[in-house]
Design a protein around this motif. Structure first.
Motif, PDB file in Angstrom:
ATOM      1  N   ALA A 118       0.844  -1.196   0.000  1.00 24.09           N
ATOM      2  CA  ALA A 118       0.000   0.000   0.000  1.00 24.09           C
ATOM      3  C   ALA A 118       0.880   1.247   0.000  1.00 24.09           C
ATOM      4  CB  ALA A 118      -0.944  -0.010   1.199  1.00 24.09           C
ATOM      5  N   ALA A 277      -5.754   3.491   0.223  1.00 25.48           N
ATOM      6  CA  ALA A 277      -4.678   2.555   0.571  1.00 25.48           C
ATOM      7  C   ALA A 277      -5.182   1.465   1.504  1.00 25.48           C
ATOM      8  CB  ALA A 277      -3.512   3.306   1.218  1.00 25.48           C
ATOM      9  N   CYS A 278      -6.110   1.809   2.385  1.00 23.87           N
ATOM     10  CA  CYS A 278      -6.644   0.814   3.318  1.00 23.87           C
ATOM     11  C   CYS A 278      -7.460  -0.247   2.599  1.00 23.87           C
ATOM     12  CB  CYS A 278      -7.470   1.496   4.403  1.00 23.87           C
ATOM     13  SG  CYS A 278      -6.462   2.314   5.669  1.00 23.87           S
ATOM     14  N   LEU A 280      -6.563  -1.531  -0.160  1.00 23.14           N
ATOM     15  CA  LEU A 280      -5.525  -2.473  -0.577  1.00 23.14           C
ATOM     16  C   LEU A 280      -5.082  -3.340   0.592  1.00 23.14           C
ATOM     17  CD1 LEU A 280      -3.326  -0.120  -2.803  1.00 23.14           C
ATOM     18  CD2 LEU A 280      -5.038  -1.795  -3.559  1.00 23.14           C
TER      19      LEU A 280
END
Length: 312
Positions: A118, A277-278, A280
């Motif tokens: 990430a 990103a979280c 991912l």
């Protein structure tokens, strides 16, 4: 005269906008931290230090409280198997320095894994870390033992790890608050896991077993819930699910403070920058553990039941 949970909860007056901010950002906080629990890089490092992955998780997360012993860590962890915690202490001979080795190993895996899986989270954590720590330093310690122990650990010099640990501190502060609410509601560890499992809609016993609870502990949990009028014939009653939803709502209410300290603009920006990103990292959990794991990161509808009749 005692005050029931429903009476106490009914007096809460937190602004709904801050509750929603708390609820929304709790997902990113949980996901930013939780993916590491099943990360192969972390598991391999724990194995090299002499513990399999689940026990390595206990050692790495529990390092701040290790000097206090297994019973203290069992109390702080809430629903994690007391048998697993005791075994971890036995294998490490209660050596606090050994626990810190696992803490350091986790740091190494976090730094490596975030950049690999990430990379979009790196700059946000680096840039928000100082402000997050400023809020963490102003959070109350009272009753939040794992949080207090966690923030006493040396803070990393690496900006990425520093930001990650600031998020972890907020996570432990929320976790301590949540367990205080469950304790105030009179739930034991095994009872709480059963009710949570039903609220999530998982197959019978899944959550309890995933946390290492024994069949005896699960049986005791069902017996306790039956005595409390929350279950019958090993089935949860609607009152149990409504109680669990109210506990979740109360947790959101009582954990608005970090976001209030950071301010509305910062809190919204935190959500918008970390959520992609979280996603991912959550996909990484699906891959390394499975789609049932890390339920706090997953979006679900509120349980409503027959709130009007149940609340009277």
């Amino acid at each position: 005269m005692t005050t029931s949970f429903d009476q106490w909860h009914g007096r809460r007056t937190t602004d709904s906008g801050w509750r929603e901010t708390s609820r929304r950002n709790a997902r990113s906080v949980q996901t930013t931290i939780g993916w590491i629990f099943w990360d192969p890089g972390a598991v391999a490092r724990y194995g090299a230090l002499g513990l399999p992955g689940p026990l390595g998780y206990i050692a790495s997360r529990g390092a701040p409280l290790a000097p206090a012993g297994a019973e203290a860590l069992t109390a702080a962890f809430g629903s994690i198997s007391s048998v697993g915690i005791a075994l971890t202490f036995d294998l490490l001979k209660g050596d606090a320095a050994a626990f810190r080795d696992f803490w350091q190993a986790r740091d190494e895996a976090v730094s490596e894994g975030l950049r690999r899986y990430a990379p979009g989270i790196v700059d946000p954590l680096v840039e928000t870390g100082p402000a997050l720590w400023s809020a963490v330093d102003r959070l109350p310690r009272l009753g939040r033992v794992l949080f207090g122990a966690t923030v006493s650990m040396p803070r990393p010099r690496d900006p990425l790890l520093s930001g990650w640990h600031a998020v972890n501190a907020i996570r432990e502060w929320r976790g301590d608050t949540h367990w205080a609410l469950l304790a105030a509601a009179g739930l034991t560890s095994s009872e709480a896991s059963i009710v949570h499992n039903g609220w999530l809609g998982y197959e019978d016993g899944w959550l309890s077993r995933s946390r290492g609870q024994t069949e005896t502990e699960i049986d005791e949990g069902w017996d306790g819930l039956t005595r409390k009028g929350l279950a019958a014939e090993r089935r949860l009653l609607p009152e149990a699910l409504l109680l669990r939803q109210r506990l979740e709502d109360a947790t959101d209410e009582l954990t608005v403070l970090p976001w209030q300290l950071l301010g509305s603009g910062f809190s919204v920006g935190f959500a918008e920058r970390l959520e992609p990103a979280c996603e991912l990292l959550l996909a990484r959990v699906d891959e390394t553990a499975g789609p049932n794991y890390q339920p706090a990161s997953r979006v679900r509808e509120r349980y409503r039941g027959s709130e009007e009749s149940a609340g009277n």
